[in-house]
Scaffold this motif. Structure first.
Motif, short mmCIF file in Angstrom:
data_model
loop_
_atom_site.label_atom_id
_atom_site.label_comp_id
_atom_site.label_asym_id
_atom_site.label_seq_id
_atom_site.Cartn_x
_atom_site.Cartn_y
_atom_site.Cartn_z
N THR A 1 -11.39 8.28 11.98
CA THR A 1 -10.75 9.26 10.79
C THR A 1 -10.16 8.56 9.69
O THR A 1 -10.22 9.30 8.55
N VAL A 2 -9.56 7.38 9.77
CA VAL A 2 -9.13 6.70 8.52
C VAL A 2 -10.23 6.50 7.46
O VAL A 2 -10.02 6.70 6.29
N ALA A 3 -11.45 6.00 7.91
CA ALA A 3 -12.57 5.67 7.23
C ALA A 3 -12.89 7.04 6.30
O ALA A 3 -13.30 7.08 5.18
N SER B 1 -1.22 3.84 3.21
CA SER B 1 -0.49 2.68 3.77
C SER B 1 -0.82 2.96 5.18
O SER B 1 -1.21 1.92 6.27
N THR B 2 -0.81 4.11 5.73
CA THR B 2 -1.10 4.19 7.21
C THR B 2 -2.23 3.88 7.62
O THR B 2 -2.54 3.27 8.49
N GLY B 3 -3.31 4.27 6.62
CA GLY B 3 -4.87 3.92 7.06
C GLY B 3 -5.20 2.34 7.08
O GLY B 3 -5.53 1.90 8.10
N TYR B 4 -4.53 1.70 6.11
CA TYR B 4 -4.68 0.28 6.09
C TYR B 4 -3.82 -0.30 7.15
O TYR B 4 -4.22 -1.43 7.66
N MET B 5 -2.70 -0.08 7.43
CA MET B 5 -1.95 -0.48 8.69
C MET B 5 -2.58 -0.47 9.97
O MET B 5 -2.69 -1.26 10.79
N ILE B 6 -3.26 0.79 10.17
CA ILE B 6 -3.87 1.08 11.36
C ILE B 6 -5.28 -0.06 11.43
O ILE B 6 -5.62 -0.67 12.39
N LEU B 7 -5.91 -0.01 10.29
CA LEU B 7 -7.06 -0.93 10.37
C LEU B 7 -6.72 -2.32 10.25
O LEU B 7 -7.29 -3.05 11.02
N ILE C 1 -2.59 13.23 7.92
CA ILE C 1 -3.87 12.93 8.49
C ILE C 1 -4.28 11.14 8.00
O ILE C 1 -4.26 10.99 6.82
N PRO C 2 -4.11 10.24 8.97
CA PRO C 2 -4.25 8.90 8.53
C PRO C 2 -5.47 8.58 7.34
O PRO C 2 -6.73 9.41 7.92
N THR D 1 0.67 -1.12 -0.08
CA THR D 1 0.04 0.05 0.06
C THR D 1 0.96 1.36 -0.20
O THR D 1 0.15 2.24 -0.26
N GLU D 2 2.10 1.28 0.39
CA GLU D 2 2.96 2.32 0.49
C GLU D 2 2.88 3.37 -0.83
O GLU D 2 2.71 4.69 -0.55
#
Length: 280
Positions: free
Chosen positions: A120-122, A26-32, A167-168, A19-20
């Protein structure tokens, strides 16, 4: 040694590597992913998510070493080589890095405290997807065919777009690639400039976060988990970089816009059905 934790680190590395450099965060998918697997405690996950990106960015340095070295030497000597202008690329990358460095270093802790959460990611995934649709529909006039052709003014604007990626869920690659396309940079040059621009930003953020919060890694197993994720992200990113350049040379980013929106809607539905709460 917790084998499940090590397997989760491998999965997280794969997610990061894939995802990077895609415009999907990538940050969003990593958090999820971490949230879905119950991976580590929040303080360790926050550090892992930032530092593991070093593996992916090392893949860019490895794959584009020749052009990056020319850009560095161009800065030192002031000379261009052939038809391209490596010195211009070096200067543009410096200019584009300044905004995010200033904003990131000033607000890094606040961003991690209040914005590193699934809700926030969503929201940002959905907003970013809608922006991709908008930019792809706009008529485009190409003003820079190669990354070396990006002017200082255009580089500064791309750097401002990159600030949104703090912002993630926004996506650093998404913000810079779509922003560059909006400004008239070709698809291939937008992708490659985004790759190169990630080097100072990701390396700086990763090393700074590791220096500030390394105490959360309390054991050798913690460091092993981080190392495994980083190595896996390097290998997977190396396989994905050239594929993405080939992809963007032929097709648009609409499929990624749909992926962002669908993922964002699923997470918001999950938050409503299962009671995700804002963190911080």
């Amino acid at each position: 040694m917790d084998i499940i934790l090590l397997i989760q680190a491998v999965i997280m590395g794969i997610v990061e590597g894939i995802t990077e450099f895609l415009p999907i965060s990538s940050t969003g998918y990593m958090i999820l992913s971490a949230d879905a697997m119950g991976f580590w405690s929040k303080d360790k996950v926050d550090l892992f998510v930032v530092v593991v990106q070093l593996g992916a960015i090392l893949a860019v340095i490895y794959d584009y070493w020749g052009r990056l070295w020319q850009a560095f030497m161009g800065l030192l000597t002031g000379k261009a080589a052939g038809m391209s202008n490596p010195r211009q690329l070096g200067l543009s990358l410096i200019v584009a890095t300044i905004p995010v460095m200033l904003v990131g270093f000033t607000f890094a802790d606040e961003i991690k405290t209040y914005l590193f959460n699934p809700i926030t990611v969503a929201i940002m995934l959905i907003i970013g997807g809608l922006l991709i649709f908008y930019v792809e529909k706009r008529p485009k006039t190409v003003i820079a065919c190669e990354a070396e052709d990006v002017s200082l003014k255009t580089a500064l604007m791309i750097g401002l777009f990159q600030c949104l990626a703090l912002i993630p869920g926004t996506s650093r690659s998404g913000a810079t690639i779509i922003g560059a396309l909006w400004l008239g940079v070709s698809r291939k040059a937008s992708a490659e400039f985004s790759f190169f621009l990630g080097i100072p930003v990701i390396v700086g953020a990763g090393l700074l976060d590791l220096a500030k919060h390394h105490e959360v890694l309390a054991s050798s197993e913690d460091w092993l988990v981080l190392a495994i994720g980083t190595v896996v992200s390097f290998i997977v990113a190396l396989l994905c970089i050239r594929w993405l350049v080939a992809w963007v040379s032929r097709r648009d980013f609409t499929i990624f816009a749909w992926l962002r929106i669908i993922t964002g809607v699923i997470v918001l539905l999950a938050s409503w059905l299962f009671g995700y709460q804002m963190v911080g």
